[in-house]
Design a protein around this motif. Structure first.
Motif, PDB file in Angstrom:
ATOM      1  N   ASP A  21       0.830  -1.284   0.134  1.00  0.00           N
ATOM      2  CA  ASP A  21      -0.104   0.090   0.131  1.00  0.00           C
ATOM      3  C   ASP A  21       0.953   1.227  -0.154  1.00  0.00           C
ATOM      4  O   ASP A  21       0.705   2.246  -0.634  1.00  0.00           O
ATOM      5  CB  ASP A  21      -0.898   0.015   1.161  1.00  0.00           C
ATOM      6  CG  ASP A  21      -1.999  -1.054   0.851  1.00  0.00           C
ATOM      7  OD1 ASP A  21      -2.425  -1.536   0.128  1.00  0.00           O
ATOM      8  OD2 ASP A  21      -2.700  -1.270   2.079  1.00  0.00           O
ATOM      9  N   ARG A  64       3.852   1.426  -1.219  1.00  0.00           N
ATOM     10  CA  ARG A  64       4.173   1.808  -2.623  1.00  0.00           C
ATOM     11  C   ARG A  64       3.504   2.371  -3.547  1.00  0.00           C
ATOM     12  O   ARG A  64       3.706   3.042  -4.405  1.00  0.00           O
ATOM     13  CB  ARG A  64       4.757  -0.013  -3.260  1.00  0.00           C
ATOM     14  CG  ARG A  64       5.582   0.139  -4.343  1.00  0.00           C
ATOM     15  CD  ARG A  64       6.169  -0.958  -5.092  1.00  0.00           C
ATOM     16  NE  ARG A  64       4.786  -1.597  -5.429  1.00  0.00           N
ATOM     17  CZ  ARG A  64       4.615  -3.121  -4.949  1.00  0.00           C
ATOM     18  NH1 ARG A  64       5.447  -3.780  -4.253  1.00  0.00           N
ATOM     19  NH2 ARG A  64       3.397  -3.457  -5.399  1.00  0.00           N
ATOM     20  N   GLU A  65       2.201   1.800  -3.608  1.00  0.00           N
ATOM     21  CA  GLU A  65       1.073   2.509  -4.399  1.00  0.00           C
ATOM     22  C   GLU A  65       0.893   3.715  -3.971  1.00  0.00           C
ATOM     23  O   GLU A  65       0.813   4.405  -5.174  1.00  0.00           O
ATOM     24  CB  GLU A  65      -0.161   1.340  -4.044  1.00  0.00           C
ATOM     25  CG  GLU A  65      -0.093   0.178  -4.863  1.00  0.00           C
ATOM     26  CD  GLU A  65       0.262   0.104  -6.271  1.00  0.00           C
ATOM     27  OE1 GLU A  65      -0.393   0.721  -6.941  1.00  0.00           O
ATOM     28  OE2 GLU A  65       1.051  -0.796  -6.789  1.00  0.00           O
ATOM     29  N   ALA A  66       1.153   4.223  -2.881  1.00  0.00           N
ATOM     30  CA  ALA A  66       0.791   5.754  -2.710  1.00  0.00           C
ATOM     31  C   ALA A  66       1.855   6.376  -3.061  1.00  0.00           C
ATOM     32  O   ALA A  66       1.691   7.456  -3.545  1.00  0.00           O
ATOM     33  CB  ALA A  66       0.721   5.594  -0.928  1.00  0.00           C
ATOM     34  N   HIS A  73       3.585   6.069  -5.660  1.00  0.00           N
ATOM     35  CA  HIS A  73       3.571   5.844  -7.292  1.00  0.00           C
ATOM     36  C   HIS A  73       2.459   6.759  -7.344  1.00  0.00           C
ATOM     37  O   HIS A  73       2.744   7.543  -8.515  1.00  0.00           O
ATOM     38  CB  HIS A  73       3.193   4.459  -7.626  1.00  0.00           C
ATOM     39  CG  HIS A  73       4.517   3.515  -7.732  1.00  0.00           C
ATOM     40  ND1 HIS A  73       5.287   3.740  -8.924  1.00  0.00           N
ATOM     41  CD2 HIS A  73       5.211   2.741  -6.874  1.00  0.00           C
ATOM     42  CE1 HIS A  73       6.016   2.736  -8.693  1.00  0.00           C
ATOM     43  NE2 HIS A  73       6.079   2.087  -7.502  1.00  0.00           N
ATOM     44  N   GLY A  74       1.389   7.041  -6.756  1.00  0.00           N
ATOM     45  CA  GLY A  74       0.332   8.032  -6.812  1.00  0.00           C
ATOM     46  C   GLY A  74       0.871   9.368  -7.116  1.00  0.00           C
ATOM     47  O   GLY A  74       0.500  10.217  -7.608  1.00  0.00           O
ATOM     48  N   ILE A  75       1.757   9.585  -5.487  1.00  0.00           N
ATOM     49  CA  ILE A  75       2.128  10.747  -5.665  1.00  0.00           C
ATOM     50  C   ILE A  75       3.020  11.148  -6.416  1.00  0.00           C
ATOM     51  O   ILE A  75       3.102  12.451  -7.086  1.00  0.00           O
ATOM     52  CB  ILE A  75       3.078  10.881  -3.855  1.00  0.00           C
ATOM     53  CG1 ILE A  75       1.871  10.727  -3.095  1.00  0.00           C
ATOM     54  CG2 ILE A  75       3.726  12.340  -3.923  1.00  0.00           C
ATOM     55  CD1 ILE A  75       2.438  10.628  -1.411  1.00  0.00           C
ATOM     56  N   LYS A  76       3.997  10.352  -7.103  1.00  0.00           N
ATOM     57  CA  LYS A  76       5.039  10.594  -7.927  1.00  0.00           C
ATOM     58  C   LYS A  76       4.248  11.001  -9.349  1.00  0.00           C
ATOM     59  O   LYS A  76       4.290  12.044  -9.984  1.00  0.00           O
ATOM     60  CB  LYS A  76       5.775   9.457  -8.116  1.00  0.00           C
ATOM     61  CG  LYS A  76       6.756   9.724  -9.329  1.00  0.00           C
ATOM     62  CD  LYS A  76       7.475   8.324  -9.773  1.00  0.00           C
ATOM     63  CE  LYS A  76       7.200   8.079 -11.260  1.00  0.00           C
ATOM     64  NZ  LYS A  76       7.716   6.735 -11.944  1.00  0.00           N
ATOM     65  N   HIS A  77       2.970  10.311  -9.689  1.00  0.00           N
ATOM     66  CA  HIS A  77       2.499  10.648 -10.822  1.00  0.00           C
ATOM     67  C   HIS A  77       1.760  11.911 -10.740  1.00  0.00           C
ATOM     68  O   HIS A  77       1.663  12.737 -11.887  1.00  0.00           O
ATOM     69  CB  HIS A  77       1.322   9.469 -11.031  1.00  0.00           C
ATOM     70  CG  HIS A  77       0.677   9.810 -12.368  1.00  0.00           C
ATOM     71  ND1 HIS A  77       0.995   9.344 -13.467  1.00  0.00           N
ATOM     72  CD2 HIS A  77      -0.665  10.084 -12.371  1.00  0.00           C
ATOM     73  CE1 HIS A  77       0.024   9.858 -14.471  1.00  0.00           C
ATOM     74  NE2 HIS A  77      -0.985  10.191 -13.703  1.00  0.00           N
ATOM     75  N   ALA A  78       1.298  11.982  -9.813  1.00  0.00           N
ATOM     76  CA  ALA A  78       0.522  13.625  -9.445  1.00  0.00           C
ATOM     77  C   ALA A  78       1.647  14.782  -9.738  1.00  0.00           C
ATOM     78  O   ALA A  78       1.270  15.632 -10.400  1.00  0.00           O
ATOM     79  CB  ALA A  78      -0.264  13.472  -8.304  1.00  0.00           C
ATOM     80  N   SER A 107       2.574  14.992 -13.282  1.00  0.00           N
ATOM     81  CA  SER A 107       1.567  15.627 -14.045  1.00  0.00           C
ATOM     82  C   SER A 107       1.642  17.347 -13.768  1.00  0.00           C
ATOM     83  O   SER A 107       1.357  17.969 -14.728  1.00  0.00           O
ATOM     84  CB  SER A 107       0.276  14.961 -13.557  1.00  0.00           C
ATOM     85  OG  SER A 107       0.013  13.553 -14.247  1.00  0.00           O
TER      86      SER A 107
END
Length: 88
Positions: A46, A48-50, A52-57, A60
């Protein structure tokens, strides 16, 4: 004599049940260890997924800022050239 027999019987029953109780504690401890390991792995996944989400945001947002800056630069450049009369 009767008290001695009862005491020996109680000691025998306790000695007989002791390995069973030890096995039950050992099984419970093993199950608890496995549950803790599984929970730790889930927390790691979880996290790691968070991340990755922060990195993507963030990526962008950075691209949006760069794009807006680029458009603003060229719009300003065009407006200045037009005002000066060097617009192609």
């Amino acid at each position: 004599m009767k008290g001695t027999r009862q005491l020996l019987l109680a000691a025998f029953v306790a000695a007989t049940l002791s390995p069973v109780a030890h096995a039950d504690v050992k099984t419970t401890a093993h199950e608890a260890k496995e549950d803790i390991k599984a929970a730790g792995k889930k927390v790691g996944e979880d996290t790691r997924e968070a991340a990755h989400g922060i990195k993507h945001a963030a990526k962008s947002a950075g691209h949006a800022v760069a794009s807006g800056t680029r458009r603003g630069y060229y719009a300003t450049k065009h407006a200045v050239r037009k005002a000066v009369g060097k617009d192609d």
